[in-house]
Design a protein around this motif. Structure first.
Motif, PDB file in Angstrom:
ATOM      1  N   UNK A 131      -3.971   7.262  -3.386  1.00  0.00           N
ATOM      2  CA  UNK A 131      -4.780   8.140  -2.554  1.00  0.00           C
ATOM      3  C   UNK A 131      -4.591   7.969  -1.056  1.00  0.00           C
ATOM      4  N   UNK A 132      -3.532   7.286  -0.632  1.00  0.00           N
ATOM      5  CA  UNK A 132      -3.269   7.079   0.793  1.00  0.00           C
ATOM      6  C   UNK A 132      -2.308   8.149   1.301  1.00  0.00           C
TER       7      UNK A 132
ATOM      8  N   UNK B 211       0.828  -1.210   0.000  1.00  0.00           N
ATOM      9  CA  UNK B 211       0.000   0.000   0.000  1.00  0.00           C
ATOM     10  C   UNK B 211       0.861   1.259   0.000  1.00  0.00           C
ATOM     11  N   UNK B 212       1.955   1.257   0.749  1.00  0.00           N
ATOM     12  CA  UNK B 212       2.830   2.433   0.815  1.00  0.00           C
ATOM     13  C   UNK B 212       3.503   2.693  -0.526  1.00  0.00           C
TER      14      UNK B 212
ATOM     15  N   UNK C 286       7.413  16.927   0.038  1.00  0.00           N
ATOM     16  CA  UNK C 286       6.004  16.993  -0.360  1.00  0.00           C
ATOM     17  C   UNK C 286       5.126  15.870   0.189  1.00  0.00           C
ATOM     18  N   UNK C 287       5.733  14.796   0.744  1.00  0.00           N
ATOM     19  CA  UNK C 287       4.923  13.624   1.106  1.00  0.00           C
ATOM     20  C   UNK C 287       4.965  13.219   2.569  1.00  0.00           C
TER      21      UNK C 287
ATOM     22  N   UNK D  83      -1.559   3.495  14.045  1.00  0.00           N
ATOM     23  CA  UNK D  83      -1.957   2.315  13.272  1.00  0.00           C
ATOM     24  C   UNK D  83      -3.003   2.705  12.248  1.00  0.00           C
ATOM     25  N   UNK D  84      -3.162   1.840  11.258  1.00  0.00           N
ATOM     26  CA  UNK D  84      -4.108   2.042  10.164  1.00  0.00           C
ATOM     27  C   UNK D  84      -4.860   0.729   9.981  1.00  0.00           C
TER      28      UNK D  84
END
Length: 194
Positions: A117-118, A65-66, A93-94, A186-187
């Motif tokens: 979009x994460x 995902x990253x 920027x991130x 956490x996510x």
């Protein structure tokens, strides 16, 4: 353990079967110092991927995902090896990290999202994953779940106090599961069933 308890509560609130059974807990509620001595996955055969409810992602899921389809150190490009104590044009920027965070966590979604979009996959806070710390298998595998034993779990993603070289998709952090710190978060994730 508090992150797992949160995932269970989120599952229950959504009408889903919780993913974890926590044991040997100290009686404290989540957010007030809850500690436990054990956890099991409630899905058949302890298969995390078969769990219906919210859970922590595996290291492999988190990194996938990253990276969001990219192959460099970050989804915004590679980080130079000597880039450690100065601001990074790749990270600015991130990510919130030691050079731009002001020494604290910051509100999410203030930096650019990755291609999927994460937000905040790198920097701001490390994110707990389900996996235990251990060496990676020598061969490629699909949907790995980390070491089969050990007490240390692996957060990923760097934090507001991390140096440039730590803020890359492959970085691993190894605190104990009882750790509570402002560099940890956490996510929640869920398995998609077809």
């Amino acid at each position: 353990y508090e992150a797992l308890a949160y995932c269970n509560a989120l599952s229950t609130a959504a009408g889903l079967e919780p993913c974890y059974t926590l044991s040997g807990c100290n009686g404290q509620s989540p957010g007030t110092g809850m500690q436990c001595t054990g956890v099991t996955v409630t899905a058949p055969d302890g298969d995390l991927y078969a769990c219906e409810g919210y859970r922590l992602p595996t290291e492999a899921e988190w990194e996938y995902a990253a990276r969001a389809g990219t192959t460099e150190a970050t989804y915004n490009g590679d980080i130079a090896a000597e880039d450690c104590t100065s601001a990074s044009p790749v990270l600015e920027p991130i990510a919130w990290y030691s050079q731009n965070s002001g020494g604290t966590t910051l509100p999410v979604a203030q930096k650019d999202a990755n291609p999927w979009g994460l937000y905040d996959m790198l920097g701001n806070v490390y994110e707990w994953t389900w996996d235990r710390y251990g060496p990676y298998e020598g061969e490629a595998s699909q949907d790995p779940t980390g070491a089969s034993s050990g007490s240390v779990r692996v957060p990923r993603g760097c934090s507001w106090n991390g140096t440039v070289r730590l803020c890359r998709a492959a970085d691993r952090f190894v605190p104990s599961p009882e750790s509570r710190d402002d560099i940890l978060g956490f996510r929640p994730a869920r398995t998609l069933f077809e």
